[in-house]
Design a protein around this motif. Sequence first.
Motif, PDB file in Angstrom:
ATOM      1  N   ASP A  28       0.861  -1.175   0.000  1.00  0.00           N
ATOM      2  CA  ASP A  28       0.000   0.000   0.000  1.00  0.00           C
ATOM      3  C   ASP A  28       0.902   1.232   0.000  1.00  0.00           C
ATOM      4  N   GLU A  85       0.313   4.411  -0.322  1.00  0.00           N
ATOM      5  CA  GLU A  85      -0.187   5.591   0.385  1.00  0.00           C
ATOM      6  C   GLU A  85      -0.044   5.446   1.890  1.00  0.00           C
ATOM      7  N   ARG A  86      -0.258   4.241   2.414  1.00  0.00           N
ATOM      8  CA  ARG A  86      -0.122   3.996   3.850  1.00  0.00           C
ATOM      9  C   ARG A  86       1.288   3.548   4.222  1.00  0.00           C
ATOM     10  N   VAL A 114       2.663   0.495   3.570  1.00  0.00           N
ATOM     11  CA  VAL A 114       2.690  -0.907   3.985  1.00  0.00           C
ATOM     12  C   VAL A 114       3.674  -1.673   3.109  1.00  0.00           C
ATOM     13  N   VAL A 166       6.460   8.941   2.437  1.00  0.00           N
ATOM     14  CA  VAL A 166       5.304   8.893   3.330  1.00  0.00           C
ATOM     15  C   VAL A 166       5.781   9.153   4.763  1.00  0.00           C
TER      16      VAL A 166
END
Length: 214
Positions: free
Chosen positions: A53, A55-56, A58, A84
Amino acid sequence: MTDYDVLRVFCAPNGGYGNELGVVREGSVMPDRDERQAFAAKLGFSETVFVDDPERGVIDIYTPSARLAFAGYPCVGAAWLLDVPELVTPAGVVGTRLDGEFSWIEARAEWAAPRTFRQYGTAAEVDDLAVPAPGAWIYAWAWEDEAAGRIRARGFPGRGDGVEEDEATGAAALQLTAELGRALNIVQGAGSQILTAPQPGGWVEVGGRVFLER
């Protein structure tokens, strides 16, 4: 062939050296862990990251022979690439920040896999070490300038998976920083540079230069 990027993490001031890191930005193309493990073994880097992920933040980390809950230089590289505020690993949430030419992570020493630390009297002794037989993960180090926190180090994974020496090992630098309780400037391998700084509450920052190789 699955698309992947190759970064060099913990580069020297002149942009040389650093540890090569494979990054599969679209982890969804290879969701199966066994398939990821086989791909990491095929690439042959010390570690390969799968981004699940972006955007997060992960991520999933593999050596050529094992899946890791946390690892230092893959997190530093992923932090630079994804830009991020944090990374999510199986070990925990890793804080990240970019500061000029350096990419930084903040993590805990207990998240890293165990290593055997061997201190030597001089940097020359570390330079002269032969690669040991497979066995324990050995981090060999010596003070170059204790007052300034400068260290010479080499890392030997001992896994028998084709990676005889790790050019730059963020997790080991993190553990050594936690043990010594002070900021360090480490030159590891052929010339890679790792910077560290202990933080309140048992956290440690680890930083270095990252370049996109291909």
